[in-house]
Write an enzyme that holds these catalytic residues in place. Sequence first.
Site, PDB file in Angstrom:
ATOM      1  N   GLU A   1       0.802  -1.229   0.000  1.00  0.00           N
ATOM      2  CA  GLU A   1       0.000   0.000   0.000  1.00  0.00           C
ATOM      3  C   GLU A   1       0.829   1.271   0.000  1.00  0.00           C
ATOM      4  O   GLU A   1       0.408   2.297  -0.532  1.00  0.00           O
ATOM      5  CB  GLU A   1      -0.976   0.012   1.190  1.00  0.00           C
ATOM      6  CG  GLU A   1      -0.336   0.004   2.556  1.00  0.00           C
ATOM      7  CD  GLU A   1      -1.375   0.240   3.666  1.00  0.00           C
ATOM      8  OE1 GLU A   1      -1.857  -0.743   4.252  1.00  0.00           O
ATOM      9  OE2 GLU A   1      -1.688   1.409   3.913  1.00  0.00           O
TER      10      GLU A   1
ATOM     11  N   SER B   1      -7.997   4.884   8.010  1.00  0.00           N
ATOM     12  CA  SER B   1      -8.548   4.393   9.280  1.00  0.00           C
ATOM     13  C   SER B   1      -7.520   4.666  10.371  1.00  0.00           C
ATOM     14  O   SER B   1      -7.842   5.110  11.475  1.00  0.00           O
ATOM     15  CB  SER B   1      -8.815   2.892   9.217  1.00  0.00           C
ATOM     16  OG  SER B   1      -9.585   2.571   8.099  1.00  0.00           O
TER      17      SER B   1
ATOM     18  N   SER C   1      -0.186   6.341   8.642  1.00  0.00           N
ATOM     19  CA  SER C   1       1.213   5.997   8.397  1.00  0.00           C
ATOM     20  C   SER C   1       1.950   7.268   8.019  1.00  0.00           C
ATOM     21  O   SER C   1       1.408   8.103   7.286  1.00  0.00           O
ATOM     22  CB  SER C   1       1.345   4.996   7.240  1.00  0.00           C
ATOM     23  OG  SER C   1       1.121   3.686   7.674  1.00  0.00           O
TER      24      SER C   1
ATOM     25  N   ARG D   1       9.079   4.082   6.209  1.00  0.00           N
ATOM     26  CA  ARG D   1       7.928   4.342   7.067  1.00  0.00           C
ATOM     27  C   ARG D   1       8.498   4.773   8.422  1.00  0.00           C
ATOM     28  O   ARG D   1       9.083   3.970   9.144  1.00  0.00           O
ATOM     29  CB  ARG D   1       7.070   3.089   7.220  1.00  0.00           C
ATOM     30  CG  ARG D   1       5.767   3.345   8.009  1.00  0.00           C
ATOM     31  CD  ARG D   1       4.930   2.071   8.146  1.00  0.00           C
ATOM     32  NE  ARG D   1       3.660   2.333   8.801  1.00  0.00           N
ATOM     33  CZ  ARG D   1       3.470   2.322  10.124  1.00  0.00           C
ATOM     34  NH1 ARG D   1       4.481   2.058  10.918  1.00  0.00           N
ATOM     35  NH2 ARG D   1       2.275   2.573  10.631  1.00  0.00           N
TER      36      ARG D   1
END
Lengths: 455, 409
Positions: free
Chosen positions: A220, A274, A277, A289
């Site tokens: 993603e 939701s 990140s 990340r």
Amino acid sequence: MDRKTPPIERAAENGAALYANGLQNGFLPLPSSQSNGTSNCCSRYRDNDGAPLPHDCSGSNLHPSEMQNHTSPSRKCRGRRRIDSGKKNRPPFPWFGMDIGGTLVKLVYFEPKDITAEEEQEEVENLKSIRKYLTSNIAYGKTGIRDVHLELKNLTICGRKGNLHFIRFPTQAMPRFIQMGRDKNFSSLHTTLCATGGGAYKFEEEFRMMANLRLHKVDELDALIQGLLYVDSVGYNGLPECYCFENAADPERCVKKPYCLDNPYPMLLVNIGSGVSILAVYSKDNFKRVTGTSLGGGTFLGLCCLLTGCETFEEALEMAAKGDSTNVDKLVKDIYGGDYERFNLRGSAVASSFGHMMSKEKRDSISKEDLARATLVTITNNIGSIARMCALNEKIDRVVFVGNFLRINMVSMKLLAYAMDFWSKGQLKALFLEHEGYFGAVGALLELLKITDDQ
Amino acid sequence: CCRPCVSPGAAAARARQSSRLGVSSTVKVTKYSAVLAGMVYGKKKYAFPWFGMDIGGTLVKLVYFEPKDITVEEEQEEVENLKNIRKYLTLNVAYGSSGIRDVHLELKDLTLCGRKGNLHFIRFPTQDMPAFIQMGGDKHFATLHTTLCATGGGAHKFEPDFQTMAHLRLRKLDELDCLIKGVLYIDSVSFNGHSECYYFENASDPEKCQKMPYNLENPYPLLLVNIGSGVSILAVYSKDNYKRVTGTSLGGGTFLGLCCLLTGCSTFEEALEMASHGDSTKVDKLVKDIYGGDYERFGLPGWAVASSFGSMICKEKRDSVSKEDLARATLVTITNNIGSIARMCALNENITRVVFVGNFLRVNTLSMKLLAYAMDYWSKGQLKALFLEHEGYFGAVGALLELLDSAEP
């Protein structure tokens, strides 16, 4: 229909790979001669009369007319339209990209507009019906919605001309979607379905069993970045994709201003779905990340539903727009009687979110709207605070916020813009993108085109 | 250890040092009132009563030093209201309808500025401040001519009320200065022979998880996370050198406020009680709820929370959770958010020891263990979460120390 001609590569003078059609990585090379003083600087943003739109180009404050005189590449706002690659390695239609998130499924669909008579004759029935179903409707079933205002028109992708459509529906409706895929015999089209997001893993088995479809899974965050860079490069039907807010602190004067993301690196990318990140992006293939937080869009909606009885994101935002969070939160001035000067905390800053709600009288005196507003402000400011810490530590001054928490959520965007600016004393800039939550899906679509090309 | 009795010159030097640190100006204790309080001529003493007060957003924390070495002579000279104060505070464990003395925290046989006695720890809601000030007025506290050292936001907010209602002058002190001073002092005198500082071993295993003493003798550098109504995070490099790294408004007040709204409870103790019986995984959306398992690429295990309260967007789920589940989810959400932010700070400041204080952790073993686990897990064992027995009282202790530090004869 696919003619797989391997691309001819040779090295350009600067060492970059040149394809047979003269492109470098799909982009027009820089003008070789800069002596004639002309440039296509800032030609991307023009109004209906063709005059350049004022915008923020790579942080410079130059007026567009001044930029004409600058020939150094770093100052130019290069026209970066993706040109017809001429490559004939194209996957069969339909071309979809799918991002199955925790709350929403984002779907991008490329509708070809250059179908020849011959092609149309050969087109199988279910492919035609998919095309018509998607493009003739703006709502699907009870919960599917096509964001028409986001449609990218006259796009050229892999040599085909068409429109890119943006569709979303709740992840809760996934079983029905897969069912529909089965009923419409999608698998007989032998097309690859590129999907990203957690649901690509969670629903993989169901796709296979219920609809005989093989998913090609894409990470993603990879998809997010590729999708973002692509959409920014093609622009938004001639308008800017990226923007910022000027005068964020002043509700009267706060305005949306285009921002040129031509030199995007390094940037901090905050994806608010939701959950959240936070990525530090150094180049198109190099990111990490940094961290995340579980207090995201899902928290806002979940808490709102519990506290106010609302049921949808739109309802929650509607309530929040009318509420006053200072009735709910305990501010610095409620504790100090004024500012906490020693550490530069103004009286109006929130010391304790929902801090007044431990008092029964206060609980009885506030409205649902106040609660919705307080929830929005709490979640938004927490994200802003964490993003700011990351930006500081990674030494990045541009923070791009994406994700569907920001969809139609002007309150949060302005809050973030203000908070970034205020707490960093003007060092950090908050940026936003029109296609908010769809970049993962776009990235998945790009992956479809790429894997076909690689074969 | 106690501060040894010092000469007037040294005391003045210390007072100058205190003011360099930004502490507000000293209220001098006159020789006259010192005699009233039983001061012995020539020997350094300070007028009783000795209080330190921390007026926070939710709670007022009060420390009171009860002298146990009062001579017969001193007792004879002791004014009536001072004696009453001493008896009232030490004979009761509850005051009015909301004041509480934490007897288990009492530090016995402490030597402070040459006096031997017990240090008492008392708290009451900030909401009851007006009643407290009124009591100070009724009991003519002002005639004792003692300085009232107060820290916390309320020292600023209530200063006018103290003046008009009770004729009392507050000496205002910064809450973070006092916090650090208090922490270092209490740790140095230890907790009636036991360790003040501790950590949790095997935090991830509820069966084997246990409290272990920790030696904080070489405390620097440390990250101090003060969780009150809101949160402040400090990087402490030496006893006089620290900075406020950041803060968050999602603190103890948020936990209690949200719990009251979501469950109908009214007190912190009730909220914790409910939380201990709840299951937050029914309320939160976990990584496995979205991925069907782990999100391996970025090391996120399936049991990690992806979206706090994320399952509550669905009506069926809302109807199926209990108040206890909601209380638990609120606790876990606030606690983990603080832990996450603390971890980022520790990383950036290159500090490996993170000390959590503040009354959010009072009787809150659940949060302490969560923090201990989270620090350890997400840092792969690099960070250590530490806790202190006197949790939320350090600001008040620091205020008391300021009183003794800079009062002059």
